[in-house]
Each structure stands twice: as C-alpha cells, then as structure tokens.
Design an enzyme around this catalytic site. Structure first.
Site, short mmCIF file in Angstrom:
data_model
loop_
_atom_site.label_atom_id
_atom_site.label_comp_id
_atom_site.label_asym_id
_atom_site.label_seq_id
_atom_site.Cartn_x
_atom_site.Cartn_y
_atom_site.Cartn_z
N ASP A 27 0.86 -1.19 0.00
CA ASP A 27 0.00 0.00 0.00
C ASP A 27 0.89 1.24 0.00
O ASP A 27 2.12 1.14 0.06
CB ASP A 27 -0.97 -0.04 1.18
CG ASP A 27 -0.28 0.00 2.53
OD1 ASP A 27 0.95 0.20 2.56
OD2 ASP A 27 -0.96 -0.18 3.55
N GLY B 61 -0.66 5.86 2.82
CA GLY B 61 -1.63 6.95 3.02
C GLY B 61 -2.70 6.60 4.06
O GLY B 61 -3.05 7.43 4.89
N PHE B 62 -3.20 5.38 4.01
CA PHE B 62 -4.29 5.02 4.91
C PHE B 62 -3.86 5.07 6.37
O PHE B 62 -4.58 5.55 7.23
CB PHE B 62 -4.84 3.62 4.57
CG PHE B 62 -6.04 3.25 5.39
CD1 PHE B 62 -7.29 3.76 5.05
CD2 PHE B 62 -5.93 2.42 6.49
CE1 PHE B 62 -8.42 3.43 5.82
CE2 PHE B 62 -7.04 2.08 7.26
CZ PHE B 62 -8.28 2.59 6.92
N ASP C 24 -2.88 8.37 -1.95
CA ASP C 24 -4.14 9.10 -2.07
C ASP C 24 -4.54 9.60 -0.69
O ASP C 24 -3.95 9.21 0.32
CB ASP C 24 -5.25 8.19 -2.62
CG ASP C 24 -5.56 7.01 -1.71
OD1 ASP C 24 -4.68 6.64 -0.90
OD2 ASP C 24 -6.65 6.45 -1.81
N GLN D 248 -11.59 7.42 -5.48
CA GLN D 248 -12.14 8.02 -4.26
C GLN D 248 -13.46 8.71 -4.61
O GLN D 248 -13.98 8.53 -5.70
CB GLN D 248 -11.11 8.99 -3.65
CG GLN D 248 -9.90 8.29 -3.02
CD GLN D 248 -10.23 7.57 -1.70
OE1 GLN D 248 -11.33 7.67 -1.17
NE2 GLN D 248 -9.26 6.82 -1.19
N GLY E 123 -11.45 4.29 0.30
CA GLY E 123 -12.38 5.14 1.05
C GLY E 123 -13.67 4.45 1.44
O GLY E 123 -14.66 5.11 1.77
N ASP F 184 -8.25 -7.23 0.50
CA ASP F 184 -7.36 -7.44 1.64
C ASP F 184 -8.13 -7.06 2.88
O ASP F 184 -9.02 -6.19 2.83
CB ASP F 184 -6.11 -6.55 1.56
CG ASP F 184 -6.42 -5.12 1.98
OD1 ASP F 184 -7.03 -4.40 1.18
OD2 ASP F 184 -6.10 -4.75 3.12
N CYS G 251 -13.29 -28.90 6.86
CA CYS G 251 -12.09 -28.19 6.41
C CYS G 251 -10.91 -29.16 6.30
O CYS G 251 -10.76 -30.07 7.11
CB CYS G 251 -11.77 -27.09 7.42
SG CYS G 251 -10.25 -26.19 7.06
N CYS H 245 -7.63 -28.12 6.21
CA CYS H 245 -6.36 -27.47 6.57
C CYS H 245 -5.59 -28.30 7.59
O CYS H 245 -6.13 -29.20 8.22
CB CYS H 245 -6.62 -26.05 7.10
SG CYS H 245 -7.05 -25.96 8.84
N CYS I 108 -7.14 -28.41 11.13
CA CYS I 108 -8.30 -29.29 11.29
C CYS I 108 -7.93 -30.76 11.15
O CYS I 108 -8.58 -31.63 11.74
CB CYS I 108 -9.40 -28.90 10.30
SG CYS I 108 -10.12 -27.29 10.69
N HIS J 188 -6.02 -21.89 9.97
CA HIS J 188 -7.39 -22.31 9.64
C HIS J 188 -8.19 -21.18 9.00
O HIS J 188 -8.83 -21.36 7.96
CB HIS J 188 -8.12 -22.83 10.88
CG HIS J 188 -9.59 -22.97 10.62
ND1 HIS J 188 -10.10 -24.02 9.89
CD2 HIS J 188 -10.63 -22.13 10.87
CE1 HIS J 188 -11.41 -23.84 9.73
NE2 HIS J 188 -11.75 -22.70 10.32
#
Ligand SMILES: [Zn+2]
Length: 375
Positions: free
Chosen positions: A89, A92-93, A143, A190, A217, A267, A305, A307, A310, A336
């Site tokens: 990223d 900015g955030f 941004d 935005q 945003g 994300d 599951c 994984c 599990c 998991h």
C-alpha cells in the site's frame, strides 16, 4: 503483469493475474503482512493455506526497520522469505488513521512517527520510491482517504487532490521503472459515497492510465447499503480488462457481495486478527473457540475443512492453547482462518465458472444467518 478475464456471471468475474513471481486466480483474498509478516504464520504456512499474493504495509516498514535495511536484502520478498507476488500500500491510509499527527497540503502529508516521534513527510513521489525499493509487484498510488461522513463539496476537494497525487505517482513510477520491470501501478478511486464523484474519479484515473484500479475510502464507517450502492454505481464505469481491488474489506459475506458487484481482489485483517482473538470461521458459522462449550470437544474446528489445523488438532486443544496464551494457539487458528477465506474464494471462482454465482451467494447468506445466532 498480465490480467485475463476468463468468465463472467452477471457482474461477478473470474480472472487470472500473471506476475513473474506467480499467478493469482481471481477473485482472490490477500492476507495482510503489516510488519513484513502475516502475523503468526510463516511463508510456508501462507502457501499451504492457499495464499497467492500478500500485502505489505509501506508506512510501517519505512518506520521500522527502515527501507535501507530491506534494500540491503534485495527487497521485501527476500527480507521476509515470501517469493510469491506482493502488493504494497502507499502508506496513506495509516497516516490518515493517525489524524491528530498529520498536516496535509498539496505537496503531501507530514506526521510524527509513532515509533520515535521524528517528523516524517510522505509525498506521492516518496511513497512510490519506497515501494520501488521494497520491490513490490503491485505498487499503489498515494491518495487521501476521504473521511466519512463528509459533505459532497469536501469529498470533491479531497478526490481532486488524490487525482493530482495519482498523476504525480504515475510520473515517479514511470521514471523509476526499469525496462525489464514487470511491476504494476494501481490507481485508487475516491469520492466518498457520491456516485458522480466516484465516476469523475474513475474517469480521471482512466485518463492517466493504470494497470489496475482500486476502490478506496470504503469500510470507514459507512453503512453496508451505502458501500454496495457505491460499488453498483461504479462497476459499469470500471474497465473490464483491468483488475479491480476493493481495499480493506471484509467479512466472508462482504466479500461475496463485493464479488457479486464485480470486484476481483481484497485485503483485510479480519481472518488473521479474528484468529488471534479466538474467532474461527467454519462452514456452519463463526465460533468463539475460547468458549467453555469447547473445553472437552475433541472434534476439529471445522469437520468440513482440510487445513493442517483441522487435520491435526482438536477444538479443545486450540481452546487450551489460547487460554494459556501459547503462541501456537494463534498460529493454528490463523492457518485455519486463512484456509477458510481462500477456500471461499476458490468456491466463488468455481461458481462463476459454472454460471451459478447467485445460487452460491444465497446459500452462503443462509449460512451467514446461522453464524450470527451462534455464540
Ligand atoms: Zn481448518
């Protein structure tokens, strides 16, 4: 970077992004690796959970350990041992989240480092330069994340500033990019909850030209219906032949609703943060593994599951580890939850290919209702 749109089902899209470091089948979820690690899991566990691409946080890494340390390793991939695609990223955030620590002007943003109190300046150019040194496969423009709620005039002013920053980001990216570099640059739409501003933002970014387009945003306090209305208004204006990234979203239901509205990659810290807090996603809804009802429960977290958590451990064992604050409790839970998210994305890809996305989404919504009633 090369994007192919393979199938569509309504607005939902099944695509493929090919990077020199690996292929990302979309819709795809990106785990968040804040400090050069997806908390509690190593790259081998990330791969085994189905992760195809992960996110690195420029803001945190430039403050600690500093970009020079990472450059000395040859980039973030080598530094952290993740050799698949990596998106960074812009920072900015996180600056925006500091609020009281920032001073924003045309040039960029200035803030006191939360690590050592030093004055740090972030500009579109410096953000792109840092991401270039991190050697990200996908670089994001700097941004201004528009606040919520906000009046339309202020949202327009903010969006226009972001547009000028996007143009400067593009310029610096092109100046730094080597002829053999395959790195991609994404613009960020935005405009708050105002459809006309979102359209203006998309049109302006399209004129500059980016390899992909993110929707920023959102997930900043607006209602779900406001968020979905923005996506519905924006979707027809987004170029079909470019990947679309909805930033910072969300729960399994949020992802399904956003895929239904034409988004490709996502994300969010939810699967990893929830895991460390004992909140585990299952095909029968979300459970709190720390609950007393699991004290003697010898069954796996989710019998459906596959994984490694599990397959190898019981609910009672993971509950015990988390009650004792054992590190392994976070690791097993994170493995998991990531596997659950990546499986959900794979199921969505499959449903789109079969032209059954609506049916899949309504079935999942029923599961979602069940989950909310559980402790
Ligand atoms: Zn599992």
């Amino acid at each position: 970077m090369k994007f192919e749109l393979l199938h569509t089902d309504g607005a939902a899209r099944r695509g493929r992004i090919a990077f020199p470091r690996g292929v990302v089948e979309t819709p795809a979820f990106m785990p968040v690796g804040t400090y050069g690690t997806v908390k509690a899991v190593d790259p081998g566990q990330l791969l085994a959970s189905g992760s195809q691409i992960i996110l690195g946080n420029t803001f945190h890494l430039m403050l600690r350990p500093g970009v020079e340390v990472i450059r000395a390793h040859g980039g973030l991939h080598e530094f952290m041992g993740w050799h698949g695609p990596l998106l960074t990223d812009s920072g900015g955030f996180q600056v925006w989240s500091l609020k009281s620590l920032r001073k924003l002007d045309e040039e960029g943003v200035e803030f006191r480092s939360p690590v050592d109190g030093d004055l740090v300046r972030l500009t579109p150019e410096s953000s792109i330069t840092v991401q270039h040194h991190l050697d990200a496969d996908v670089v994001m423009v700097l941004d201004e994340c528009t606040a919520y709620p906000i009046a339309e005039d202020d949202a327009r002013t903010s969006m226009e500033l972001s547009m000028r920053w996007a143009a400067r980001s593009r310029e610096r990216f092109d100046a730094l990019k080597g002829v053999d570099s395959a790195a991609a640059l994404f613009g960020i739409v935005q405009g708050g909850i105002y459809p006309s501003l979102r359209h203006a933002s998309m049109a302006g970014l399209g004129e500059i030209g980016f390899d992909g387009y993110a929707v920023g945003g959102l997930a900043v306090g607006e209602s779900e219906s406001e968020r979905l209305a923005v996506l519905e208004a924006l979707e027809p204006a987004m170029p079909r032949e470019r990947p679309r990234y909805l930033m910072g979203v969300g729960t399994p239901q949020d992802l399904i609703r956003a895929v239904a509205r034409g988004m490709d990659i996502f994300d969010c810290v939810i699967p990893t943060r929830h895991a460390r807090n004992g909140q585990l996603f299952t095909h029968n809804g979300k459970i709190n593994i720390r609950n007393g009802r699991y004290r003697n429960d010898t069954s796996p977290v989710d019998p459906a599951c596959s994984c490694s958590t599990c397959r190898g451990y019981s609910r009672a064992y993971i509950r015990h580890l988390q009650h004792c604050n054992e590190i392994l409790g976070s690791t097993l839970a994170t493995v998991h939850n990531l596997h659950y998210y990546h499986t959900l994305m794979a199921e969505m890809r499959d449903a789109i290919e079969k032209g059954r996305f609506d049916e899949f989404a309504s079935r999942q919504a029923e599961h979602g209702k069940g989950a909310d009633r559980r402790p």
